[in-house]
Design an enzyme around this catalytic site. Structure first.
Site, short mmCIF file in Angstrom:
data_model
loop_
_atom_site.label_atom_id
_atom_site.label_comp_id
_atom_site.label_asym_id
_atom_site.label_seq_id
_atom_site.Cartn_x
_atom_site.Cartn_y
_atom_site.Cartn_z
N ASP A 229 -7.98 -5.36 0.19
CA ASP A 229 -8.50 -6.24 -0.86
C ASP A 229 -8.11 -7.70 -0.67
OD1 ASP A 229 -9.75 -4.21 -2.39
OD2 ASP A 229 -7.79 -3.55 -3.09
N HIS B 270 0.85 -1.18 0.00
CA HIS B 270 0.00 0.00 0.00
C HIS B 270 0.89 1.23 0.00
CE1 HIS B 270 -3.15 2.83 1.11
NE2 HIS B 270 -4.00 1.90 0.70
N1 CMC Z 1 4.07 -7.80 -4.66
C1 CMC Z 1 5.41 -7.75 -4.87
N2 CMC Z 1 6.16 -6.64 -4.73
C2 CMC Z 1 5.54 -5.52 -4.40
C3 CMC Z 1 4.15 -5.48 -4.17
C4 CMC Z 1 3.41 -6.67 -4.33
N3 CMC Z 1 2.09 -6.68 -4.12
N4 CMC Z 1 3.79 -4.21 -3.85
C5 CMC Z 1 4.91 -3.49 -3.86
N5 CMC Z 1 5.98 -4.27 -4.19
C6 CMC Z 1 7.38 -3.85 -4.26
C7 CMC Z 1 7.68 -3.05 -5.51
O1 CMC Z 1 8.09 -3.88 -6.58
C8 CMC Z 1 8.78 -2.13 -5.04
O2 CMC Z 1 9.95 -2.88 -4.96
P1 CMC Z 1 11.39 -2.16 -5.26
O3 CMC Z 1 11.56 -1.18 -4.14
O4 CMC Z 1 12.38 -3.27 -5.22
O5 CMC Z 1 11.28 -1.51 -6.60
C9 CMC Z 1 8.38 -1.81 -3.59
O6 CMC Z 1 7.61 -2.96 -3.17
C10 CMC Z 1 7.54 -0.55 -3.45
O7 CMC Z 1 6.40 -0.69 -4.29
P2 CMC Z 1 5.81 0.47 -5.19
O8 CMC Z 1 5.10 -0.12 -6.36
O9 CMC Z 1 6.87 1.49 -5.47
O10 CMC Z 1 4.77 1.09 -4.15
P3 CMC Z 1 3.55 2.02 -4.49
O11 CMC Z 1 3.24 2.74 -3.25
O12 CMC Z 1 3.81 2.83 -5.71
O13 CMC Z 1 2.37 0.98 -4.88
C11 CMC Z 1 0.58 -0.56 -4.67
C12 CMC Z 1 1.38 0.57 -4.00
C13 CMC Z 1 -0.65 -0.84 -3.84
C14 CMC Z 1 0.13 -0.10 -6.07
C15 CMC Z 1 1.47 -1.81 -4.78
O14 CMC Z 1 1.84 -2.25 -3.48
C16 CMC Z 1 0.79 -2.94 -5.54
O15 CMC Z 1 0.86 -3.00 -6.78
N6 CMC Z 1 0.09 -3.89 -4.80
C17 CMC Z 1 -0.68 -4.92 -5.46
C18 CMC Z 1 -2.01 -4.38 -5.93
C19 CMC Z 1 -2.97 -4.14 -4.77
O16 CMC Z 1 -3.15 -4.98 -3.91
N7 CMC Z 1 -3.64 -2.98 -4.82
C20 CMC Z 1 -4.63 -2.60 -3.81
C21 CMC Z 1 -4.19 -1.45 -2.97
S1 CMC Z 1 -5.19 -1.21 -1.48
C22 CMC Z 1 -6.76 -0.73 -1.98
C23 CMC Z 1 -6.81 0.39 -2.93
O17 CMC Z 1 -6.14 1.40 -2.79
O18 CMC Z 1 -7.62 0.30 -3.84
#
Ligand code: CMC
Length: 427
Positions: free
Chosen positions: A362, A305
Site C-alpha cells: 500500500d 506486515h
Molecule cells: N509504524 C510503526 N510501528 C509499527 C508499524 C508501523 N507501520 N507496524 C508495526 N509496528 C510496530 C508495532 O508497534 C510493534 O512494536 P512493538 O513490538 O514495540 O510492540 C511491532 O512493530 C510489531 O507490530 P504488530 O502490530 O504487532 O504487527 P502485526 O503483524 O500485528 O501488524 C500491520 C501488521 C500491517 C497491521 C502493522 O504493521 C501496521 O499497522 N501497519 C500499518 C498499516 C498498514 O500499512 N497496513 C497494510 C498492510 S499490507 C496490505 C494488507 O494486508 O492489506
C-alpha cells in the site's frame, strides 16, 4: 517427518506434523482438546493454519510471493488480469482458446440490471465507495436466486464470473452517481481494464480513449493485489463461506474486512498521511519519530506486515512502476519524493530495522492511483477489485474441500463465574 510430542501434567500426546510443498511444517492439534483438555491460544492467528491451500505461496522471510507456483514479478510483467483470474480459480494458466472463452463470458456479464441504479441512488452522494460496493455485491445475490447454492459447482462458476464482470461496473456507477454524471454502460469491445476506465472517466458528450500507460498500470496493480493467502479479508470470505453462505454474501464480507486501515484501507491512509506531511511542511524525521512513539497512536501507514519480514515483493514492483507511470504521464507529484524520503529514513532507523518493518503493497500504490485520476477514497475499492479473484479462489477451494468444517474457534472464557440475578429493584 517426525511427529511432535506435547507433554501436559502426566500425560503425553503425539501430534502429527504435516509438510507443505515448500517444506513448511504444521503441527496438527486436532486431538489436543479431546485428549488433553487443552485449546491453543494464538492471538491474531499468527501461528495458525486453518487448513491447506494450493492457491498462493508466500515466504515472508525471503520476500517471495507466487500464485499457483508462478512468481509475482513474472505474472505482473507477462499476463493480463483476466489470465490471473483464470489461473487463481482453475489452477492453471489458460490456453489461448480457454482465455478467449473466459474473456467472452466475462464480457457477456458486465451489464448490471437497470433497476440496480436505484440502489446507488439510495446512498448519500458522499458515501464511502467501500460501503456501497459491499452493499451492491450483497444485493447482487437477490438477482440470481437460482445460482446461490454453494455446493452446485455450475452455479458457483457462473456467480464467480458475474462477480468479476460486474464489480467494475458497480464501482464505476457508484462514482458516476457521486459526481452527478450519467452512468456509462459497459462497452464490450474494450478489454477489462479499458472498459472499467471508460465507465469511470468517460462522459457521453466527449470521446474518451483510455491512455495505454494507465491501462497497463491498472492491469499490473490488479494482478499484484489478486491474492495473498489467508489475509484478514480472505479469511473473512472463507469463514463466512464455511457456514455455506452464498458466494455473494461471502465476498461482501471480504469487502468489509478489507476496508479497515490496517488492511486494504491502508492505501487511502498512506495518501492522506503523505498529503498531511506535504501540507504541513513537516520533515520526515519528525514523522518517523512520531511513528516510534508508543504514547502516540500514529503509525507509519504502508509500513509493516504480518508475514513479510523483508521487502514486500509487490512494493518493490509498485515503487518502480510509480516512478515510470508518473514519468510517462508527465505528472510531477511531490508525494512521491516524500514517500521515498520516508522509506529511506525508516529503513535506516533502528526501530524499523529491529522490527523488520518494510514498505508494503500500500505504500506506493496510491501515488499511481492518484496519477491515474482516481479520488483518494476510491483506492480501497481498487484493491477490492484486484483481490476479488483471490477471494473467489479461496472460497471455491474451501467449498470444494471434502475435509472442510464450519469455522468455529474456541476461546478462553475470562468473564464472571456463575452468579444469581438480583431483581432490578434491588440492584
Ligand atoms: N509504524 C510503526 N510501528 C509499527 C508499524 C508501523 N507501520 N507496524 C508495526 N509496528 C510496530 C508495532 O508497534 C510493534 O512494536 P512493538 O513490538 O514495540 O510492540 C511491532 O512493530 C510489531 O507490530 P504488530 O502490530 O504487532 O504487527 P502485526 O503483524 O500485528 O501488524 C500491520 C501488521 C500491517 C497491521 C502493522 O504493521 C501496521 O499497522 N501497519 C500499518 C498499516 C498498514 O500499512 N497496513 C497494510 C498492510 S499490507 C496490505 C494488507 O494486508 O492489506
Amino acid at each position: 517427518m517426525s511427529d511432535a510430542v506435547i507433554r501436559f501434567g502426566d500425560e503425553e500426546l503425539t501430534l502429527p506434523v504435516h509438510v507443505g510443498t515448500e517444506g513448511e511444517k504444521g503441527v496438527d492439534i486436532g486431538k489436543l482438546r479431546s485428549s488433553l483438555g487443552l485449546v491453543t491460544v494464538d492471538r491474531g492467528f499468527a501461528n495458525t493454519a486453518e487448513g491447506r491451500s494450493s492457491v498462493t505461496y508466500i515466504n515472508g522471510e525471503e520476500g517471495i510471493l507466487r500464485y499457483r507456483g508462478y512468481p509475482i514479478d513474472q505474472l505482473a510483467e507477462e499476463t493480463s488480469f483476466l489470465e490471473v483470474c483464470y489461473l487463481l480459480q482453475y489452477g492453471e494458466l489458460p490456453s489461448k482458446t480457454e482465455l478467449d472463452d473466459f474473456e467472452e463470458s466475462i464480457t457477456r456479464h458486465t451489464l448490471l440490471r437497470e433497476d440496480t441504479k436505484h440502489l446507488f441512488e439510495a446512498f448519500p452522494h458522499a458515501a464511502h465507495p467501500m460501503q456501497i460496493l459491499a452493499s451492491a455485491t450483497s444485493a447482487l445475490a437477490t438477482y440470481y436466486p437460482d445460482k446461490l447454492d454453494p455446493l452446485d459447482a455450475e452455479a458457483v462458476d457462473i456467480s464467480a464470473r458475474r462477480l468479476i464482470a460486474k464489480t467494475p461496473t458497480m464501482i464505476a456507477w457508484s462514482y458516476k452517481y457521486r459526481v452527478h454524471q450519467p452512468y456509462v454502460y459497459p462497452d464490450n469491445s474494450l478489454d477489462y481494464g479499458s472498459n472499467f476506465l471508460n465507465m469511470m472517466f468517460s462522459v457521453p458528450a466527449e470521446k474518451y480513449v483510455a491512455d495505454p500507460v494507465i491501462v497497463k498500470a491498472l492491469n499490473m496493480l490488479l494482478i499484484l493485489h489478486a491474492d495473498h493467502g489467508q489475509n484478514c479479508s480472505s479469511s473473512a470470505v472463507r469463514l463466512v463461506g464455511s457456514g455455506h453462505a452464498n458466494i455473494f454474501s461471502s465476498i461482501a464480507a471480504g469487502i468489509h474486512a478489507l476496508s479497515g486501515p490496517l488492511h486494504g484501507g491502508a492505501n487511502q491512509a498512506v495518501l492522506e498521511m503523505l498529503d498531511r506531511i506535504v501540507a504541513s511542511g513537516q520533515d520526515v524525521d519528525t514523522v518517523v519519530k512520531r511513528a516510534k512513539d508508543k504514547d502516540d497512536p500514529f503509525r507509519l501507514m504502508g509500513f509493516g506486515h504480518r508475514v513479510y519480514k523483508n521487502f514486500d515483493p509487490r512494493a518493490r514492483i509498485i515503487k518502480q512502476a510509480a516512478a515510470d507511470v508518473l514519468d510517462s504521464l508527465g505528472v510531477d507529484d511531490p508525494l512521491l519524493e516524500v514517500a521515498r524520503q520516508l522509506e529511506e529514513v525508516a529503513l535506516e532507523d533502528d526501530y524499523f530495522v529491529e522490527r523488520k518493518l518494510y514498505p508494503n503493497v500500500d505504500f506506493y500504490s496510491g501515488i499511481i492511483y492518484r496519477a491515474m485520476g482516481f479520488p483518494t477514497d476510491m483506492f480501497t475499492v481498487l484493491f477490492a477489485l484486484g483481490r476479488l479473484p483471490g477471494w473467489l479462489s479461496q472460497w471455491r477451494e474451501l467449498s470444494a474441500d471434502p475435509e472442510a468444517k464450519i469455522f468455529r474457534p474456541r476461546q478462553l472464557y475470562v468473564g464472571p463465574e456463575e452468579r444469581d440475578i438480583v431483581r432490578v429493584e434491588d440492584r
